[in-house]
Design an enzyme around this catalytic site. Structure first.
Site, short mmCIF file in Angstrom:
data_model
loop_
_atom_site.label_atom_id
_atom_site.label_comp_id
_atom_site.label_asym_id
_atom_site.label_seq_id
_atom_site.Cartn_x
_atom_site.Cartn_y
_atom_site.Cartn_z
N GLU A 156 46.29 45.33 47.86
CA GLU A 156 45.34 45.25 46.44
C GLU A 156 44.20 45.84 46.75
O GLU A 156 43.23 45.61 47.93
CB GLU A 156 45.11 44.07 45.79
CG GLU A 156 44.28 44.03 44.80
CD GLU A 156 44.03 42.52 43.94
OE1 GLU A 156 45.22 41.78 44.24
OE2 GLU A 156 42.92 42.30 43.53
N GLU A 161 34.64 45.37 39.99
CA GLU A 161 35.06 44.04 39.61
C GLU A 161 33.54 43.35 39.95
O GLU A 161 32.79 43.60 40.50
CB GLU A 161 35.96 43.47 40.71
CG GLU A 161 36.46 42.01 40.46
CD GLU A 161 37.55 41.52 41.34
OE1 GLU A 161 38.36 40.76 40.65
OE2 GLU A 161 37.60 42.00 42.38
#
Length: 332
Positions: A156, A161
């Site tokens: 990932e 974020e």
């Protein structure tokens, strides 16, 4: 594009927002000695996919399962998504959280998570973003997820974020066993952690935190956003950020050459991680969740009122919980 965008910026300017840098379980560690520099190879990257305008959603699937990060959201598709995922008349793609329905404290609001129908083992990925979601209880991400194995064994890559009122973006890798971020890697950001191996009980990953307070949230939006570019190659995963006024001409001209962009904001070299075996074919993802495993516990450390659970009940709290995307391009 810029007339509607100017209206957005004015709205953002009038919002009362405090700015709190992100602090997670890792203390900042930045070792300036013995740097492992990485010079991206000059390669003739060719455009293979460009997602933009009225046809943007043709290349994406809507995820409607339960949120794996336990957020207070219902990810929706179909008719339920029509008010939350759409293309403006100027071609800007909008992904939003429901900011008009009555929801009880601790309940779930409708939101959006989309992923590309295609996936890529390598390449250069460029996202031109005008605005990102932010606010109390909000947890947006632009990321990619590997295919073919259970999480996190296909890898990932989190490009954008953050949570709540963060102003500095975090760039993170999650992998299966045997992948470390070399402490000597040379990048512009602050090193947060070097263990990429993740699990449900220990999922911090290896990460960099960008230094500029215009890389996430309110101030990012006030400058009309910018561009994130990242490469996934066998020798490294590299990430660059360019604010709106400093986007390289080769990106604008769709002839990108990463070898001319200088030191990346985040660098994950293959010196202590076999990139090809830990990061399989990746699908790109945008989502917005609320509270959940990160924004929830971090909420009490912000200037946000009440609790994260209580914030869910205030629909106006999510007026700025929107992605506004110009385009996403894939080069190989």
């Amino acid at each position: 594009m810029f007339a509607p965008l100017a209206a957005l910026v004015l709205a953002l300017a009038t919002s009362a927002s405090a700015f709190v840098p992100h602090h997670n379980a890792h203390h900042r560690r930045h070792n300036g000695i013995g740097k492992a520099t990485y010079v991206p190879r000059s390669t003739s990257y060719k455009l293979v996919e460009r997602y933009e305008g009225k046809n943007f959603f043709d290349g994406w699937d809507f995820f409607t399962g339960s949120d794996p990060t336990h957020g207070n959201v219902n990810f929706v598709g179909g008719d339920d998504a029509s008010k939350l995922a759409y293309v403006q008349d100027d071609g800007t793609v909008v992904l939003a959280v429901d900011d008009f329905s009555d929801v009880a404290a601790g309940g779930n609001r409708n939101s959006i998570r989309i992923s590309t129908k295609k996936s890529w083992e390598r390449g250069l990925f460029i996202a031109d973003i005008y605005a990102m979601p932010h606010g109390c209880g909000v947890w947006p991400a632009y990321w990619s997820l590997g295919n073919g194995k259970d999480w996190p064994n296909a890898g990932e890559i989190d490009i954008i974020e953050g949570v709540n009122l963060n102003s500095q973006n975090q760039i993170t890798l999650h992998s299966g066993p045997g992948c470390l971020l070399d402490k000597a890697a040379d990048a512009l950001s602050n090193l947060l952690g070097t263990t990429c191996e993740s699990s449900n009980g220990n999922n911090a990953g290896c990460a960099w935190q960008q230094k500029g307070n215009n890389t996430f949230g309110h101030l990012f939006n006030m400058q009309a956003g910018g561009v994130w570019a990242h490469t996934v190659e066998s020798d490294a995963i590299s990430v660059w950020f360019f604010d709106r006024d400093n986007i390289p001409a080769d990106i604008t001209n769709q002839q990108p050459d990463p070898s001319t962009w200088g030191t990346p904001d985040a660098l994950f070299p293959n010196t202590q991680c076999d990139i090809s075996s830990h990061f399989l074919a990746q699908s790109l993802i945008f989502d917005i969740t609320l509270c959940g495993d990160w924004a929830g516990p971090a909420y009490s450390g912000t200037s946000c009122p009440g609790t994260c659970s209580q914030a869910i009940a205030n629909a106006s709290n999510f007026n700025l919980a929107k992605w506004m995307i110009g385009s996403v391009s894939v080069y190989q």
